[in-house]
Structures are given as C-alpha cells and as structure tokens.
Design a protein around this motif. Structure first.
Motif, PDB file in Angstrom:
ATOM      1  N   MET A   8       0.843  -1.204   0.000  1.00 17.69           N
ATOM      2  CA  MET A   8       0.000   0.000   0.000  1.00 17.69           C
ATOM      3  C   MET A   8       0.877   1.252   0.000  1.00 17.69           C
ATOM      4  N   ARG A   9       0.504   2.271  -0.812  1.00 18.26           N
ATOM      5  CA  ARG A   9       1.290   3.488  -0.916  1.00 18.26           C
ATOM      6  C   ARG A   9       1.139   4.323   0.366  1.00 18.26           C
ATOM      7  N   VAL A  10       2.290   4.846   0.889  1.00 17.86           N
ATOM      8  CA  VAL A  10       2.229   5.685   2.097  1.00 17.86           C
ATOM      9  C   VAL A  10       1.723   7.063   1.705  1.00 17.86           C
ATOM     10  N   LYS A  11       0.773   7.582   2.464  1.00 14.96           N
ATOM     11  CA  LYS A  11       0.187   8.894   2.143  1.00 14.96           C
ATOM     12  C   LYS A  11       1.188  10.001   2.431  1.00 14.96           C
ATOM     13  N   PRO A  12       1.151  11.093   1.624  1.00 21.48           N
ATOM     14  CA  PRO A  12       2.110  12.187   1.827  1.00 21.48           C
ATOM     15  C   PRO A  12       1.783  12.992   3.082  1.00 21.48           C
ATOM     16  N   VAL A  13       2.778  13.739   3.545  1.00 21.28           N
ATOM     17  CA  VAL A  13       2.606  14.609   4.717  1.00 21.28           C
ATOM     18  C   VAL A  13       2.111  15.978   4.244  1.00 21.28           C
ATOM     19  N   SER A  14       1.079  16.496   4.882  1.00 23.71           N
ATOM     20  CA  SER A  14       0.544  17.820   4.527  1.00 23.71           C
ATOM     21  C   SER A  14       1.419  18.927   5.118  1.00 23.71           C
ATOM     22  N   ASP A  15       1.254  20.149   4.579  1.00 21.29           N
ATOM     23  CA  ASP A  15       1.902  21.327   5.161  1.00 21.29           C
ATOM     24  C   ASP A  15       0.916  22.042   6.082  1.00 21.29           C
ATOM     25  N   VAL A  16       1.371  22.377   7.276  1.00 23.31           N
ATOM     26  CA  VAL A  16       0.529  23.072   8.253  1.00 23.31           C
ATOM     27  C   VAL A  16       1.322  24.236   8.827  1.00 23.31           C
ATOM     28  N   LYS A  17       0.649  25.382   8.990  1.00 25.51           N
ATOM     29  CA  LYS A  17       1.316  26.543   9.606  1.00 25.51           C
ATOM     30  C   LYS A  17       0.380  27.134  10.650  1.00 25.51           C
ATOM     31  N   PHE A  18       0.911  27.432  11.814  1.00 24.71           N
ATOM     32  CA  PHE A  18       0.086  28.063  12.845  1.00 24.71           C
ATOM     33  C   PHE A  18       0.923  29.050  13.650  1.00 24.71           C
ATOM     34  N   CYS A  19       0.219  30.027  14.234  1.00 21.88           N
ATOM     35  CA  CYS A  19       0.902  31.116  14.932  1.00 21.88           C
ATOM     36  C   CYS A  19       0.344  31.274  16.336  1.00 21.88           C
ATOM     37  N   LEU A  20       1.219  31.274  17.328  1.00 28.62           N
ATOM     38  CA  LEU A  20       0.829  31.525  18.717  1.00 28.62           C
ATOM     39  C   LEU A  20       1.324  32.919  19.088  1.00 28.62           C
ATOM     40  N   VAL A  21       0.445  33.744  19.629  1.00 26.29           N
ATOM     41  CA  VAL A  21       0.815  35.113  19.994  1.00 26.29           C
ATOM     42  C   VAL A  21       0.747  35.255  21.509  1.00 26.29           C
ATOM     43  N   PHE A  22       1.816  35.802  22.084  1.00 26.75           N
ATOM     44  CA  PHE A  22       1.903  35.921  23.540  1.00 26.75           C
ATOM     45  C   PHE A  22       2.152  37.360  23.958  1.00 26.75           C
ATOM     46  N   GLN A  23       1.675  37.694  25.160  1.00 28.70           N
ATOM     47  CA  GLN A  23       2.068  38.950  25.786  1.00 28.70           C
ATOM     48  C   GLN A  23       3.454  38.768  26.398  1.00 28.70           C
ATOM     49  N   ARG A  24       4.089  39.887  26.696  1.00 31.80           N
ATOM     50  CA  ARG A  24       5.400  39.831  27.339  1.00 31.80           C
ATOM     51  C   ARG A  24       5.203  39.514  28.823  1.00 31.80           C
ATOM     52  N   GLU A  25       5.106  38.239  29.137  1.00 32.56           N
ATOM     53  CA  GLU A  25       4.946  37.818  30.535  1.00 32.56           C
ATOM     54  C   GLU A  25       5.599  36.448  30.720  1.00 32.56           C
ATOM     55  N   THR A  26       6.111  36.214  31.909  1.00 31.98           N
ATOM     56  CA  THR A  26       6.882  35.006  32.191  1.00 31.98           C
ATOM     57  C   THR A  26       6.076  33.742  31.919  1.00 31.98           C
ATOM     58  N   LEU A  27       4.786  33.787  32.243  1.00 32.41           N
ATOM     59  CA  LEU A  27       3.950  32.598  32.077  1.00 32.41           C
ATOM     60  C   LEU A  27       3.814  32.177  30.617  1.00 32.41           C
TER      61      LEU A  27
END
Ligand SMILES: Nc1ncnc2c1ncn2[C@@H]1O[C@H](COP(=O)(O)OP(=O)(O)OP(=O)(O)O)[C@@H](O)[C@H]1O
Ligand SMILES: [Mg+2]
Length: 163
Positions: A1-20
């Motif tokens: 069986m042919r192995v399925k290709p890997v998709s491209d995914v992009k995501f962005c996490l935005v944070f405030q300037r805080e230690t947590l």
C-alpha cells in the motif's frame, strides 16, 4: 500500500510579554506537534530550543516589547519555528549575527570553574537541538530567531493527508 504524503501546516501563537508565556508556549506547541505525529525526541529538542528563544525575548527584548509570536510550519521536510519580537534588537557588533562573529575567547576547559560564564549559552543550546538556527535582528526593529529541524514521519502520522 502506498504511504500517504505529509501535509503542510502553519500556525501562529501570539503571547504577551509575561513570564507565564513560556510554559504556556511549551504546553501548546508540544501538544500540537505530538498530535501531528512528531516523535517525542524531536518535540523535546524543539521545545528546548524554542524555550531559549522565548526566554531571550523576555530577557533581552527590552521594555518596548509588548508581545511576541511563535510561528510554526510543519511539513514533509520537517518543522520550522520562528520566534519574532518587536523589541530592542541586538546592538551592532554584539557577535551573534553572521556578519559580526564573536571575538575568540579561551575554551571553557581551560578556565577555572569559578570563571566559567554563567550566561551566553542559549544560542548554543538552540544550535545543538535543531539542524539550523538563524537570528535576524536590527537595533530598534526587533528580532526573529528561526529554527529548523528535520523530522522523520511515521507511516501512521496524523499529518499524512487523509486522501
Ligand atoms: N530576542 C532578542 N532580543 C535582543 N537580543 C537578543 C535576543 N535574543 C538574543 N539576543 C542577544 O543574543 C545574546 C546571546 O543570547 P544567548 O541566549 O546565547 O545568551 P544569554 O541569553 O545572554 O544567556 P543564557 O541564554 O545562557 O541565559 C544575548 O545576550 C542578547 O544580547
Ligand atoms: Mg538566552
């Protein structure tokens, strides 16, 4: 069986300037990468490198930093994590830019323990954990650290396309 290709995914996490923001980044990015099928060891390395980059934003970005973004792209080749801030940037000639190589200093093995530097290891840790690290910074215009790591995807990785 042919192995399925890997998709491209992009995501962005935005944070405030805080230690947590750093442990939150670790949890969210780590859970997401594991969920896509990245192996435990690679996730560990990526999180260690990203932790150093995010800690640098909080430590060195200066008061003008309001927040920062962790932009992650995942695909067949591997994983890229960019940590971008709007902070002070590096002062010219500080030695962390390719066009400003650091001045040679004595190897650590030759220094007495009491004189070993307590800081300045973050970029070295990043370089040890991932395959490529770049730091793009201009005084007053923020800093972008880009980290890339090759990933070997298992055949049953959820990121493989459904069709
Ligand atoms: N986001 C950033 N904004 C401004 N300067 C930065 C940023 N990231 C790195 N730097 C600069 O690059 C230098 C090297 O960073 P590195 O993480 O290697 O060492 P450090 O943070 O000084 O020490 P350590 O990480 O060992 O606590 C820093 O001292 C700082 O001058
Ligand atoms: Mg550091």
């Amino acid at each position: 069986m042919r192995v399925k290709p890997v998709s491209d995914v992009k995501f962005c996490l935005v944070f405030q300037r805080e230690t947590l923001s750093v442990p939150v980044m670790r949890r969210v990015l780590g859970d997401t990468l594991l969920g896509l099928g990245v192996d435990n060891e690679s996730v560990y390395d990526i999180l260690l490198a990203a932790t150093e980059a995010c800690t640098n934003v909080l430590t060195h970005g200066g008061r003008q930093v309001r927040g920062y973004a962790v932009v992650t792209s995942v695909g067949a080749v591997g994983c890229q994590v960019e940590v971008a801030d709007d902070g002070a940037g590096l002062p010219p000639g500080t030695g962390t830019r390719p066009d400003h190589p650091p001045a040679p200093r004595a190897p650590e093995a030759e220094l007495p323990v009491a004189q070993l530097p307590e800081s300045g290891r973050g970029l070295a840790v990043m370089r040890a954990c991932v395959d490529n690290v770049t730091l793009d910074s201009r005084p007053g215009h923020g800093t972008v650290v880009t980290m890339r790591k090759r990933i070997r995807w298992p055949e049953d990785a959820p990121l493989r396309a459904a069709s």
